[in-house]
Design a protein around this motif. Sequence first.
Motif, mmCIF file in Angstrom:
data_model
loop_
_atom_site.group_PDB
_atom_site.id
_atom_site.type_symbol
_atom_site.label_atom_id
_atom_site.label_comp_id
_atom_site.label_asym_id
_atom_site.label_seq_id
_atom_site.Cartn_x
_atom_site.Cartn_y
_atom_site.Cartn_z
ATOM 1 N N ILE A 62 0.834 -1.202 0.000
ATOM 2 C CA ILE A 62 0.000 0.000 0.000
ATOM 3 C C ILE A 62 0.870 1.254 0.000
ATOM 4 N N TYR A 63 1.961 1.206 0.767
ATOM 5 C CA TYR A 63 2.846 2.372 0.896
ATOM 6 C C TYR A 63 4.295 1.911 0.679
ATOM 7 N N HIS B 138 10.674 5.629 6.986
ATOM 8 C CA HIS B 138 11.886 6.348 6.567
ATOM 9 C C HIS B 138 13.122 5.976 7.387
ATOM 10 N N VAL B 139 12.934 5.442 8.570
ATOM 11 C CA VAL B 139 14.063 5.129 9.453
ATOM 12 C C VAL B 139 14.796 3.868 9.007
ATOM 13 N N THR B 140 14.054 2.889 8.501
ATOM 14 C CA THR B 140 14.644 1.612 8.096
ATOM 15 C C THR B 140 14.120 1.232 6.714
ATOM 16 N N PRO C 216 7.738 -1.827 6.545
ATOM 17 C CA PRO C 216 6.398 -1.226 6.479
ATOM 18 C C PRO C 216 6.247 -0.089 7.491
ATOM 19 N N LEU C 217 5.340 0.819 7.194
ATOM 20 C CA LEU C 217 5.098 1.970 8.047
ATOM 21 C C LEU C 217 4.377 1.530 9.324
ATOM 22 N N ILE D 186 -0.970 7.678 6.417
ATOM 23 C CA ILE D 186 0.081 8.021 5.443
ATOM 24 C C ILE D 186 0.149 9.534 5.250
ATOM 25 N N LEU D 187 -1.001 10.179 5.078
ATOM 26 C CA LEU D 187 -1.019 11.643 4.903
ATOM 27 C C LEU D 187 -0.435 12.345 6.129
ATOM 28 N N LYS D 188 -0.826 11.918 7.304
ATOM 29 C CA LYS D 188 -0.320 12.531 8.544
ATOM 30 C C LYS D 188 1.186 12.299 8.658
ATOM 31 N N TYR D 189 1.615 11.079 8.378
ATOM 32 C CA TYR D 189 3.036 10.711 8.455
ATOM 33 C C TYR D 189 3.866 11.547 7.495
ATOM 34 N N GLU D 190 3.408 11.640 6.232
ATOM 35 C CA GLU D 190 4.160 12.418 5.250
ATOM 36 C C GLU D 190 4.163 13.900 5.606
ATOM 37 N N GLY D 191 3.064 14.392 6.167
ATOM 38 C CA GLY D 191 3.016 15.783 6.614
ATOM 39 C C GLY D 191 4.028 16.059 7.708
#
Length: 144
Positions: free
Chosen positions: A48-49, A54-56, A60-61, A135-140
């Motif tokens: 899905i994403y 971003h850390v590893t 998966p997120l 995902i939107l919150k995370y990317e923001g």
Amino acid sequence: MSTYIEQVDEKWRDSLAKLVEVVESNLPDGFERTMNYDMLSYVVPLSIYPKGYHVTANTPLPFISLAAQKRHIAVYHMGIYADKALLSWFQEEYAKCVPTKLNMGKSCIRFTSTKNIPYDLIGDLVSKMTPAEWILKYEGELNK
């Protein structure tokens, strides 16, 4: 995954199993259960994403993790770390339904007693954010 629960200290086992049931019956579609960081985790899968966490790389997120520690059961909810309105809602609702003070860090809610775990409130909490919203919150948050 049930092996993890079976290995948990007996004093936490039933409560952790109930938390798993509550999370899984209330979590919006799209999240996937896995083992991450030696905990039961619910993640946004790479299917899905694909960018993942971003850390590893190729991870998966993460969204929610559950663990039985030596002195408490922990519910890690990344949404309350990233979303101040969700955190405020949770803190207010917790105060209404639990007689003990909220014990939490940035994303970690700790229960040192199995007597005061607000299962219904945890169910409400996990139902409030879909994978797309997370995902939107995370990317923001990443772009700040």
